[in-house]
Motif scaffolding. Structure first.
Motif, PDB file in Angstrom:
ATOM      1  N   THR A 108     -11.143   4.162 -18.908  1.00 56.61           N
ATOM      2  CA  THR A 108     -11.089   5.552 -19.343  1.00 56.61           C
ATOM      3  C   THR A 108      -9.823   6.216 -18.788  1.00 56.61           C
ATOM      4  OG1 THR A 108     -12.247   6.407 -17.390  1.00 56.61           O
ATOM      5  CG2 THR A 108     -13.606   5.665 -19.241  1.00 56.61           C
ATOM      6  N   ALA A 109      -9.578   7.461 -19.212  1.00 58.78           N
ATOM      7  CA  ALA A 109      -8.397   8.178 -18.729  1.00 58.78           C
ATOM      8  C   ALA A 109      -8.459   8.376 -17.214  1.00 58.78           C
ATOM      9  CB  ALA A 109      -8.289   9.533 -19.439  1.00 58.78           C
ATOM     10  N   MET A 124     -11.223  14.154 -12.044  1.00 56.25           N
ATOM     11  CA  MET A 124     -10.764  13.214 -11.015  1.00 56.25           C
ATOM     12  C   MET A 124      -9.434  12.575 -11.400  1.00 56.25           C
ATOM     13  SD  MET A 124     -14.278  11.267  -9.870  1.00 56.25           S
ATOM     14  CE  MET A 124     -13.376  10.152  -8.795  1.00 56.25           C
ATOM     15  N   ALA A 125      -9.083  12.650 -12.695  1.00 55.44           N
ATOM     16  CA  ALA A 125      -7.801  12.099 -13.140  1.00 55.44           C
ATOM     17  C   ALA A 125      -6.631  12.881 -12.548  1.00 55.44           C
ATOM     18  CB  ALA A 125      -7.723  12.116 -14.665  1.00 55.44           C
ATOM     19  N   SER A 159      -0.937  13.611 -19.589  1.00 52.59           N
ATOM     20  CA  SER A 159      -0.725  15.037 -19.389  1.00 52.59           C
ATOM     21  C   SER A 159      -1.926  15.638 -18.677  1.00 52.59           C
ATOM     22  CB  SER A 159      -0.526  15.732 -20.741  1.00 52.59           C
ATOM     23  OG  SER A 159      -0.699  17.125 -20.631  1.00 52.59           O
ATOM     24  N   ILE A 160      -1.683  16.263 -17.535  1.00 52.41           N
ATOM     25  CA  ILE A 160      -2.775  16.883 -16.790  1.00 52.41           C
ATOM     26  C   ILE A 160      -3.395  18.015 -17.586  1.00 52.41           C
ATOM     27  CG2 ILE A 160      -3.278  18.268 -14.722  1.00 52.41           C
ATOM     28  CD1 ILE A 160      -1.171  16.525 -13.269  1.00 52.41           C
ATOM     29  N   THR A 161      -2.561  18.770 -18.321  1.00 51.37           N
ATOM     30  CA  THR A 161      -3.079  19.880 -19.132  1.00 51.37           C
ATOM     31  C   THR A 161      -3.997  19.371 -20.235  1.00 51.37           C
ATOM     32  OG1 THR A 161      -0.991  21.041 -18.699  1.00 51.37           O
ATOM     33  CG2 THR A 161      -2.415  21.941 -20.418  1.00 51.37           C
ATOM     34  N   MET A 162      -3.690  18.205 -20.795  1.00 53.20           N
ATOM     35  CA  MET A 162      -4.573  17.623 -21.815  1.00 53.20           C
ATOM     36  C   MET A 162      -5.893  17.164 -21.213  1.00 53.20           C
ATOM     37  SD  MET A 162      -2.020  15.493 -24.313  1.00 53.20           S
ATOM     38  CE  MET A 162      -0.663  16.301 -25.165  1.00 53.20           C
ATOM     39  N   VAL A 163      -5.836  16.692 -19.978  1.00 49.82           N
ATOM     40  CA  VAL A 163      -7.087  16.327 -19.290  1.00 49.82           C
ATOM     41  C   VAL A 163      -7.976  17.555 -19.138  1.00 49.82           C
ATOM     42  CG1 VAL A 163      -8.076  15.516 -17.103  1.00 49.82           C
ATOM     43  CG2 VAL A 163      -6.060  14.383 -18.052  1.00 49.82           C
ATOM     44  N   VAL A 164      -7.360  18.682 -18.786  1.00 52.37           N
ATOM     45  CA  VAL A 164      -8.107  19.933 -18.637  1.00 52.37           C
ATOM     46  C   VAL A 164      -8.701  20.366 -19.969  1.00 52.37           C
ATOM     47  CG1 VAL A 164      -7.932  22.383 -18.042  1.00 52.37           C
ATOM     48  CG2 VAL A 164      -6.715  20.687 -16.673  1.00 52.37           C
TER      49      VAL A 164
END
Length: 425
Positions: A236-237, A57-58, A153-158
């Protein structure tokens, strides 16, 4: 049989010009239908399940925050601030692009978004000031790489969702290497500019710096609020992403007053479109990875890496080579979804910290965005600048070399990545 069919069909589909998400999803559907004789409803089920996560959801919230800040006049103010900070040095505008890229990365969380936002405003300006258009495009493409390294970073969220690793720790770990990458690109631009006689823009002025800092203050506070809230445990993130979206709207509507109700629908649509692309790619990549897992491909590759890697350092160097290659072909988020379940167990078996490994994967894939022949940022900036990709590629090579040197340093000295999260514990 499954492995060959999915890989060949994937490459054939990509050769037609289809997007990476379509290639991953359609090749997976072909295997399920033609080889494994499974109902195609599995395609939808697996894709939906893979993104049905609180952590994911981030992504739409960070996209929305970036859209609000970009439409609300933040990009121009960041460029003005960067100009006041480094514009007087040799190659001033080239340095401005790198510095602005670092700041915008802390707002957008996306490499392509950073490249597009900075490129749209800076390539024409650099050409007007005497810089070759191909060089300007290369500087913008290189500056965009930090978009998925500097938090958020969206990639780090993934990665955090796939690896079950703290996104907050990943954000903390990505901060220092992202800054180092930005500084390295500034130094590269400065050396190239000195060699070619590209001058700075005017004289450095403390008053101008203070004025632009004041104008940019509300934009600069967004990453402070996001990261400060996460690190302090206030939210949270994912909650931080929602706060960022609300803050971005507040700044655009009420502080800078450059975002209007008539712009709201276009801004929401832009964020929804970018989110949909990422979610579709992640869902398709998860389906692709699930099929490979059932075919025992991760096990075979993990065994091969384990046999070749006599030490953690050798393993990491092999991973660097693999990811740099993969990063030129596949979207960073898709690569994370496919490769993390394959590589992370081997890394953990060798005693490698999962946070360090995740950030190193992201850095590799970020550099892959400007690695010829098909780095994503090369295509983005080529489209914006209206020049052929081969002209951009030639000019981007010095930046690629310096970033690769930085990657080797990060690999050799893991504490550069892990020191910030270690201090925060």
């Amino acid at each position: 049989m499954t492995l060959w069919v999915i890989l060949v069909s994937f490459l054939i589909i990509l050769s037609t010009g289809a997007s990476i998400g379509v290639g991953l999803g359609l090749s997976s559907a072909i295997v399920l239908w033609a080889v494994q004789d499974m109902p195609l409803v599995v395609v939808v089920q697996r894709m939906f399940t893979s993104i049905d996560s609180f952590s994911f959801m981030a992504v739409p919230f960070f996209m929305l925050a970036g859209a609000f800040m970009s439409e609300g006049g933040v990009t121009r103010r960041i460029v003005d601030f960067s100009m006041a900070l480094v514009g007087a040095l040799a190659g001033g505008l080239a340095l401005v692009v790198a510095v602005a890229g670092m700041f915008f990365a802390a707002l957008s969380g996306s490499s392509a978004a950073t490249t597009a936002a900075i490129g749209a405003s800076m390539i024409d300006e650099m050409e007007r000031r005497g810089y070759p258009r191909s060089f300007a495009a290369a500087v913008v493409a290189s500056g965009g790489t930090v978009g998925i390294v500097i938090p958020p970073s969206i990639t780090m969220v993934v990665y955090g969702s796939i690896a079950n690793t703290s996104v907050a720790e990943l954000f903390m770990a990505g901060f220092l290497p992202g800054i180092i990458m930005g500084v390295v690109m500034c130094l590269t631009s400065w050396v190239i500019s000195k060699k070619n006689g590209y001058r700075g823009e005017g004289q450095f002025s403390v008053m101008r710096l203070l004025r632009t800092t004041k104008e940019c203050f509300w934009a600069l506070m967004m990453p402070v609020i996001i990261l400060g809230g996460i690190y302090s445990g206030i939210f949270t993130a994912t909650e931080a992403a929602a706060v960022a979206a609300v803050y971005g709207a507040f700044v655009g509507f009420f502080i800078y007053r450059e975002l209007h109700l008539k712009d709201l629908w276009r801004t929401l649509l832009s964020a929804a479109y970018n989110t949909t692309m990422i979610m579709f790619v992640v869902g398709a990549a998860n389906l692709f990875g699930w099929i490979l897992t059932n075919a025992q491909v991760p096990h075979m590759l993990a065994q091969a890496f384990a046999d070749l890697a006599s030490s953690p350092l050798v393993f990491l160097m092999l991973v660097n080579v693999l990811l740099l290659f993969i990063g030129t072909l596949i979207n960073a988020s898709a690569a994370i979804v496919i490769l993390t379940p394959i590589l992370l167990p081997v890394a953990l078996g060798l005693g490698i910290d999962p946070v360090f490994f995740g950030v190193l994967m992201v850095i590799n894939l970020a550099i892959g965005c400007i690695t010829p022949p098909v780095g994503l940022d090369l295509f983005v900036v080529s489209s914006i600048a209206g020049i052929s990709i081969d002209k951009v590629t030639v000019k981007v090579l010095p930046y690629l070399v310096t970033l690769l040197i930085s990657l080797v340093v990060f690999t050799w000295f893991p504490s550069i990545i892990t020191c910030v999260p270690s201090m925060m514990k």
